[in-house]
Design a protein around this motif. Structure first.
Motif, short mmCIF file in Angstrom:
data_model
loop_
_atom_site.label_atom_id
_atom_site.label_comp_id
_atom_site.label_asym_id
_atom_site.label_seq_id
_atom_site.Cartn_x
_atom_site.Cartn_y
_atom_site.Cartn_z
N LEU A 1 42.67 49.02 36.07
CA LEU A 1 42.75 47.64 35.62
C LEU A 1 41.33 47.07 35.53
CD1 LEU A 1 44.78 45.37 34.95
CD2 LEU A 1 44.67 44.72 37.35
N HIS B 1 42.18 41.06 33.38
CA HIS B 1 43.53 40.55 33.67
C HIS B 1 43.49 39.03 33.77
CE1 HIS B 1 42.31 39.88 37.86
NE2 HIS B 1 41.74 41.08 37.78
N LEU B 2 44.64 38.42 33.74
CA LEU B 2 44.75 36.99 33.94
C LEU B 2 44.21 36.64 35.32
CD1 LEU B 2 48.37 36.36 32.61
CD2 LEU B 2 46.25 35.59 31.56
N PHE C 1 46.62 37.01 38.20
CA PHE C 1 47.19 38.34 38.42
C PHE C 1 46.33 39.08 39.44
CE2 PHE C 1 47.87 42.83 37.30
CZ PHE C 1 49.27 42.87 37.35
N SER C 2 46.95 39.38 40.59
CA SER C 2 46.12 40.05 41.62
C SER C 2 46.60 41.45 41.88
CB SER C 2 46.11 39.24 42.89
OG SER C 2 47.41 38.94 43.35
#
Length: 89
Positions: A81, A84-85, A88-89
């Motif tokens: 990843l 990401h937003l 978003f974690s």
């Protein structure tokens, strides 16, 4: 993270759907699954899973009623990843 693609027309394995949904719910409760959904057109499904390790995910997928019965197979793609937003974690 992992993207898991289940491949088999879902209309051919509807009799296993209730058990499969219970399997998915257990994956969410365990903190392994992040999101799931049907492909469009309805030829299979997608599971987005955490980076908890390929061996753990293979063992988990082996007890999916779709896979366990031989009615479906899966393909797993591991990815790193990068974007990401913010939430978003």
């Amino acid at each position: 993270m992992f993207l898991i693609e289940l491949t088999k027309p879902l209309d051919e394995i509807n009799h296993l759907m209730k058990a499969h949904v219970q399997f998915l719910k257990s994956g969410f409760l365990a903190g392994v699954f992040i999101a799931t959904g049907r492909q469009q057109p309805r030829v299979g499904g997608i599971i987005l899973a955490c980076a908890c390790g390929r061996a753990k995910l293979d063992a988990l997928m082996a007890v999916d009623p779709f896979v366990e019965s031989g009615a479906a197979s899966y393909r797993m793609v591991e990815f790193r990843l990068s974007l990401h937003l913010a939430d978003f974690s």
